[in-house]
Design an enzyme around this catalytic site. Structure first.
Site, PDB file in Angstrom:
ATOM      1  N   ASP A  65     113.313  15.706 -10.294  1.00 36.33           N
ATOM      2  CA  ASP A  65     114.438  15.277 -11.368  1.00 36.33           C
ATOM      3  C   ASP A  65     114.673  16.494 -12.382  1.00 36.33           C
ATOM      4  OD1 ASP A  65     116.473  13.996 -12.755  1.00 36.33           O
ATOM      5  OD2 ASP A  65     114.949  12.758 -13.810  1.00 36.33           O
ATOM      6  N   ASN A 111     110.268  25.483  -0.146  1.00 38.15           N
ATOM      7  CA  ASN A 111     111.449  25.751  -1.063  1.00 38.15           C
ATOM      8  C   ASN A 111     111.674  26.972  -1.769  1.00 38.15           C
ATOM      9  OD1 ASN A 111     111.856  25.489  -4.299  1.00 38.15           O
ATOM     10  ND2 ASN A 111     109.890  24.332  -3.540  1.00 38.15           N
ATOM     11  N   ARG A 112     112.908  27.360  -2.093  1.00 38.23           N
ATOM     12  CA  ARG A 112     113.151  28.633  -2.590  1.00 38.23           C
ATOM     13  C   ARG A 112     114.263  28.360  -3.366  1.00 38.23           C
ATOM     14  NH1 ARG A 112     113.922  30.447   2.816  1.00 38.23           N
ATOM     15  NH2 ARG A 112     116.090  30.599   3.490  1.00 38.23           N
ATOM     16  N   PHE A 115     115.090  27.831  -9.463  1.00 35.59           N
ATOM     17  CA  PHE A 115     115.454  27.066 -10.728  1.00 35.59           C
ATOM     18  C   PHE A 115     116.938  26.778 -10.796  1.00 35.59           C
ATOM     19  CE2 PHE A 115     111.538  28.873 -13.514  1.00 35.59           C
ATOM     20  CZ  PHE A 115     110.754  28.278 -12.993  1.00 35.59           C
ATOM     21  N   ASN A 139     109.505  20.025 -18.499  1.00 35.62           N
ATOM     22  CA  ASN A 139     109.255  21.175 -17.592  1.00 35.62           C
ATOM     23  C   ASN A 139     110.316  22.378 -18.084  1.00 35.62           C
ATOM     24  OD1 ASN A 139     108.980  23.232 -15.803  1.00 35.62           O
ATOM     25  ND2 ASN A 139     107.368  22.017 -14.836  1.00 35.62           N
ATOM     26  N   SER A 173     106.366  29.307 -10.657  1.00 29.13           N
ATOM     27  CA  SER A 173     107.261  29.139  -9.700  1.00 29.13           C
ATOM     28  C   SER A 173     107.147  30.341  -8.893  1.00 29.13           C
ATOM     29  CB  SER A 173     108.686  29.004 -10.120  1.00 29.13           C
ATOM     30  OG  SER A 173     109.657  29.116  -9.076  1.00 29.13           O
ATOM     31  N   ASN A 175     109.643  31.554  -7.155  1.00 28.20           N
ATOM     32  CA  ASN A 175     110.810  31.805  -6.646  1.00 28.20           C
ATOM     33  C   ASN A 175     111.792  32.528  -7.803  1.00 28.20           C
ATOM     34  OD1 ASN A 175     110.725  30.497  -4.024  1.00 28.20           O
ATOM     35  ND2 ASN A 175     110.709  28.510  -5.111  1.00 28.20           N
ATOM     36  N   THR A 176     111.139  32.766  -8.798  1.00 29.44           N
ATOM     37  CA  THR A 176     111.864  33.511  -9.820  1.00 29.44           C
ATOM     38  C   THR A 176     111.034  34.740  -9.976  1.00 29.44           C
ATOM     39  OG1 THR A 176     112.687  31.712 -11.126  1.00 29.44           O
ATOM     40  CG2 THR A 176     112.418  33.859 -12.460  1.00 29.44           C
ATOM     41  N   LYS A 215     101.531  25.138 -16.277  1.00 32.98           N
ATOM     42  CA  LYS A 215     101.492  24.976 -14.960  1.00 32.98           C
ATOM     43  C   LYS A 215     101.088  26.163 -14.037  1.00 32.98           C
ATOM     44  CE  LYS A 215     103.782  22.588 -11.314  1.00 32.98           C
ATOM     45  NZ  LYS A 215     104.989  21.741 -10.670  1.00 32.98           N
ATOM     46  N   ASN A 244     101.120  24.493  -8.771  1.00 33.16           N
ATOM     47  CA  ASN A 244     102.628  24.662  -8.141  1.00 33.16           C
ATOM     48  C   ASN A 244     102.459  24.926  -6.671  1.00 33.16           C
ATOM     49  OD1 ASN A 244     105.369  25.361  -8.224  1.00 33.16           O
ATOM     50  ND2 ASN A 244     105.221  25.884 -10.289  1.00 33.16           N
ATOM     51  N   TYR A 316     105.140  15.122  -5.478  1.00 37.02           N
ATOM     52  CA  TYR A 316     106.444  14.980  -5.093  1.00 37.02           C
ATOM     53  C   TYR A 316     106.857  14.873  -3.686  1.00 37.02           C
ATOM     54  CZ  TYR A 316     111.315  17.204  -4.806  1.00 37.02           C
ATOM     55  OH  TYR A 316     112.624  17.521  -4.618  1.00 37.02           O
TER      56      TYR A 316
HETATM   57  N1  FMN Z   1     107.674  22.751 -10.055  1.00 35.54           N
HETATM   58  C1  FMN Z   1     107.967  23.075 -11.195  1.00 35.54           C
HETATM   59  O1  FMN Z   1     107.149  23.247 -12.041  1.00 35.54           O
HETATM   60  N2  FMN Z   1     109.390  23.270 -11.578  1.00 35.54           N
HETATM   61  C2  FMN Z   1     110.244  22.999 -10.540  1.00 35.54           C
HETATM   62  O2  FMN Z   1     111.435  22.905 -10.737  1.00 35.54           O
HETATM   63  C3  FMN Z   1     109.848  22.773  -9.057  1.00 35.54           C
HETATM   64  N3  FMN Z   1     110.630  22.536  -8.327  1.00 35.54           N
HETATM   65  C4  FMN Z   1     110.360  21.969  -6.901  1.00 35.54           C
HETATM   66  C5  FMN Z   1     111.382  21.779  -6.212  1.00 35.54           C
HETATM   67  C6  FMN Z   1     110.703  21.353  -4.627  1.00 35.54           C
HETATM   68  C7  FMN Z   1     112.078  21.112  -3.519  1.00 35.54           C
HETATM   69  C8  FMN Z   1     109.297  21.083  -4.550  1.00 35.54           C
HETATM   70  C9  FMN Z   1     109.064  20.678  -3.334  1.00 35.54           C
HETATM   71  C10 FMN Z   1     108.525  21.476  -5.635  1.00 35.54           C
HETATM   72  C11 FMN Z   1     108.795  21.786  -6.620  1.00 35.54           C
HETATM   73  N4  FMN Z   1     108.067  22.105  -7.843  1.00 35.54           N
HETATM   74  C12 FMN Z   1     108.598  22.358  -8.995  1.00 35.54           C
HETATM   75  C13 FMN Z   1     106.765  21.956  -7.410  1.00 35.54           C
HETATM   76  C14 FMN Z   1     105.887  20.520  -7.535  1.00 35.54           C
HETATM   77  O3  FMN Z   1     106.215  20.467  -8.948  1.00 35.54           O
HETATM   78  C15 FMN Z   1     104.620  20.393  -7.241  1.00 35.54           C
HETATM   79  O4  FMN Z   1     103.799  21.316  -8.156  1.00 35.54           O
HETATM   80  C16 FMN Z   1     104.296  20.972  -5.953  1.00 35.54           C
HETATM   81  O5  FMN Z   1     105.374  20.691  -5.025  1.00 35.54           O
HETATM   82  C17 FMN Z   1     103.125  20.445  -5.117  1.00 35.54           C
HETATM   83  O6  FMN Z   1     102.941  19.000  -5.309  1.00 35.54           O
HETATM   84  P1  FMN Z   1     103.330  18.214  -4.017  1.00 35.54           P
HETATM   85  O7  FMN Z   1     102.674  18.596  -2.930  1.00 35.54           O
HETATM   86  O8  FMN Z   1     103.050  16.819  -4.332  1.00 35.54           O
HETATM   87  O9  FMN Z   1     104.776  18.373  -3.952  1.00 35.54           O
END
Ligand code: FMN
Length: 355
Positions: A65, A111-112, A115, A139, A173, A175-176, A215, A244, A316
């Site tokens: 979200d 994912n890439r 942000f 966050n 992250s 990706n930045t 994080k 992450n 997630y």
């Molecule tokens: N982590 C962040 O701190 N900020 C983000 O904006 C963010 N975007 C994500 C987008 C996607 C599509 C996914 C899959 C993960 C993202 N994450 C982001 C990382 C998740 O919060 C989490 O740390 C990571 O996916 C590991 O948990 P999981 O295996 O349960 O997904």
């Protein structure tokens, strides 16, 4: 019958590309189409962490979200808390599409996104209008083109201080470009000083002190972990979120999408993120809160994170595969595990291994 409908709905989402499916799931949560989970409150699952009372230890990880559109709907699925974001001061589009990939066989995601988000103002307006009941963390991150990234984090603290139950400073992250460099000792010290000073200034003026969590990535060296633990302790940080997504591609049985750039999450991340969590727990000692994230797919895997030293957990990726009933199933499953282990609180399971 209802289960069959849910399975069809979930499989139906797989007909769309991952990002479209995500948009549909947010729209479904917004519209109230997804049934709320009727959970019996289990006081044994309640935990106090960083001064906040969590009804159960399972939260939504950041990135689902991003724009604070559905935190209340997520809480109704059974999550004990929701984390929105990552939010940057200015809106930004993120990387070109496609930028989310489902690795179905491995229950994983790459994912890439970079942000992509609507920025502080839009999310703040939503949180002010809705005032979700329950704990909602915000966050915060930095814009890709920011001239002063640390100032972006400070702005996040100032902007959301009135609505965030807690903050997560996301410096992990992949990706930045350059963001993870903020984990290096000197930059981290500067970041933590600035962010915590802003939080303390607001606390002095309003009487409300919001916890700040950091994080971190799962791809740290031993020295990198030492540095983060030392800085977290030196600055009296409220907690760590571990972890992450990873840049590594270990644990994949299907290599077809392994070459896509970005962060890997879901099941293949479980062992790695849990190992880093256990190592960070050893380094920071028994009292600093740690939120364990990465590959949680069941009550058993949530419990494994707790036994490795987590006070709270988040997920997630596995919800992409298991659907919106997953949080409710995990929370119920944790209650059953407590029955089986014959302990009075979830907290005891963490402490039993660490003390
Ligand atoms: N982590 C962040 O701190 N900020 C983000 O904006 C963010 N975007 C994500 C987008 C996607 C599509 C996914 C899959 C993960 C993202 N994450 C982001 C990382 C998740 O919060 C989490 O740390 C990571 O996916 C590991 O948990 P999981 O295996 O349960 O997904």
């Amino acid at each position: 019958m209802i289960d069959a409908f849910k399975t069809i709905a979930r499989r139906g989402l797989f007909l769309f590309d991952a990002e479209t499916a995500h948009g549909i799931s947010i729209a479904a949560l917004k519209s109230g189409l997804v049934p709320a989970c009727r959970l019996k409150v289990d006081p044994r699952l309640a935990v106090m962490v960083a001064g906040l009372a969590f009804p159960n230890p399972l939260g939504t990880a950041a990135g689902y979200d991003k724009n604070a559109e559905v935190p209340d709907a997520l809480l109704r699925l059974g999550f004990g808390f929701a984390e929105v974001g990552t939010l940057t001061p200015k809106p930004q589009a993120g990387n070109p599409k496609p930028r989310i990939f489902r690795l179905e066989k491995d229950m994983a995601v790459i994912n890439r996104l970079g942000f992509n988000n609507e920025g502080h103002a839009a999310a703040l307006a939503r949180l002010l209008a809705r005032r979700p009941e329950g704990l909602v963390g915000v966050n915060i991150g930095a814009n890709k083109d920011s001239a002063d990234r640390i100032a972006d984090y400070v702005e996040g603290i100032r902007r959301f201080a009135g609505v965030a139950s807690y903050f997560t400073a996301n410096i992990s992250s992949p990706n930045t470009p350059g963001l993870r460099d903020l984990q290096a000792r000197e930059s981290l010290s500067t970041l933590l000083s600035a962010v915590l000073a802003a939080r303390d200034e607001i606390a002095a003026a309003t009487g409300v002190r919001r916890p700040v969590f950091l994080k971190i990535a799962p791809d740290l060296t031993e020295e990198g972990m030492d540095d983060i633990a030392a800085e977290a302790l030196a600055h009296n940080l409220d907690g760590l979120i571990v972890s992450n997504t990873t840049l590594s591609r270990g644990g994949l049985s299907d290599a077809r999408l392994a070459g896509e750039a970005g962060g890997l999450s879901g099941r293949p991340l479980f062992d790695k993120s849990t190992a880093v969590l256990a190592r960070m727990r050893k380094r920071v000692g028994p009292t600093m809160p740690i939120i364990g994230v990465g590959g949680i797919s069941s009550a058993e895997t949530a419990l494994e994170k707790i036994r490795a030293g987590a006070d709270l957990v988040q997920l997630y990726s596995c919800m992409v595969y298991e659907g919106p009933s997953l949080p409710g199933r995990i929370v119920r499953g944790l209650s059953s595990l407590l029955d089986r282990e014959k302990v009075a609180s979830i907290r005891e399971l963490r402490d039993s291994r660490l003390d």
